[in-house]
Motif scaffolding. Sequence first.
Motif, PDB file in Angstrom:
ATOM      1  N   CYS A  70       0.849  -1.192   0.000  1.00  0.00           N
ATOM      2  CA  CYS A  70       0.000   0.000   0.000  1.00  0.00           C
ATOM      3  C   CYS A  70       0.890   1.248   0.000  1.00  0.00           C
ATOM      4  O   CYS A  70       1.964   1.238   0.602  1.00  0.00           O
ATOM      5  N   GLY A  71       0.433   2.288  -0.643  1.00  0.00           N
ATOM      6  CA  GLY A  71       1.189   3.539  -0.673  1.00  0.00           C
ATOM      7  C   GLY A  71       1.239   4.254   0.668  1.00  0.00           C
ATOM      8  O   GLY A  71       2.028   5.171   0.865  1.00  0.00           O
ATOM      9  N   PRO A  96      -1.408   6.997   8.945  1.00  0.00           N
ATOM     10  CA  PRO A  96      -2.780   6.611   9.278  1.00  0.00           C
ATOM     11  C   PRO A  96      -3.875   7.558   8.776  1.00  0.00           C
ATOM     12  O   PRO A  96      -5.056   7.211   8.847  1.00  0.00           O
ATOM     13  N   ILE A  97      -3.512   8.720   8.264  1.00  0.00           N
ATOM     14  CA  ILE A  97      -4.516   9.711   7.866  1.00  0.00           C
ATOM     15  C   ILE A  97      -5.467   9.122   6.803  1.00  0.00           C
ATOM     16  O   ILE A  97      -5.022   8.479   5.860  1.00  0.00           O
ATOM     17  N   TYR A  98      -6.767   9.295   7.011  1.00  0.00           N
ATOM     18  CA  TYR A  98      -7.838   8.802   6.127  1.00  0.00           C
ATOM     19  C   TYR A  98      -7.904   7.273   6.060  1.00  0.00           C
ATOM     20  O   TYR A  98      -8.383   6.717   5.086  1.00  0.00           O
ATOM     21  N   ARG A  99      -7.438   6.596   7.100  1.00  0.00           N
ATOM     22  CA  ARG A  99      -7.472   5.130   7.125  1.00  0.00           C
ATOM     23  C   ARG A  99      -7.996   4.615   8.471  1.00  0.00           C
ATOM     24  O   ARG A  99      -7.315   3.848   9.144  1.00  0.00           O
ATOM     25  N   PRO A 100      -9.213   5.029   8.880  1.00  0.00           N
ATOM     26  CA  PRO A 100      -9.733   4.574  10.174  1.00  0.00           C
ATOM     27  C   PRO A 100     -10.033   3.074  10.173  1.00  0.00           C
ATOM     28  O   PRO A 100     -10.336   2.496   9.139  1.00  0.00           O
ATOM     29  N   VAL A 106       1.616  -5.534   4.568  1.00  0.00           N
ATOM     30  CA  VAL A 106       2.694  -6.485   4.329  1.00  0.00           C
ATOM     31  C   VAL A 106       3.799  -5.807   3.539  1.00  0.00           C
ATOM     32  O   VAL A 106       3.530  -5.122   2.551  1.00  0.00           O
ATOM     33  N   ILE A 107       5.022  -6.013   3.978  1.00  0.00           N
ATOM     34  CA  ILE A 107       6.206  -5.491   3.299  1.00  0.00           C
ATOM     35  C   ILE A 107       6.987  -6.698   2.793  1.00  0.00           C
ATOM     36  O   ILE A 107       7.357  -7.581   3.575  1.00  0.00           O
ATOM     37  N   THR A 108       7.239  -6.753   1.497  1.00  0.00           N
ATOM     38  CA  THR A 108       7.987  -7.859   0.902  1.00  0.00           C
ATOM     39  C   THR A 108       9.424  -7.401   0.680  1.00  0.00           C
ATOM     40  O   THR A 108       9.672  -6.418  -0.015  1.00  0.00           O
TER      41      THR A 108
END
Length: 130
Positions: A70-71, A96-100, A106-108
Amino acid sequence: MKKYLAIVVLSLLAVVAFDASAKKQAQIKFSESTFDFGVIAEHGGPVSHTFNFTNTGDANLVILDAKADCGCTEPQYPEQPIAPGKSGKIKVTFKPIYRPGPFTKVITVRTNGKQKKVRLKITGTVNPNK
């Protein structure tokens, strides 16, 4: 005849030495592969966690890439090779802004090591009222 035998023996030793050095390989080992931020404030700004690792192999470890799914999540990783027995860090920052609500990211991590891909995970819950 002795000269011929010496050449054959030296050739065999060279092949064995080359084969042994070709088997050297890096190995990445993380002290943890997941981290839970718990409850964080949506408007509190980005949060970060550092994942520590060690090269437990016998060749230099190169991190080829580290990408998040995710960006909103940004990994930072060392660009220089990590020598055998040495350690490094991957810092992961989540915005976290705008992601309640609850999140799992996951980081690959791609390496030149024995384990070509390693997945790190961050979790938590974004509270919109904080």
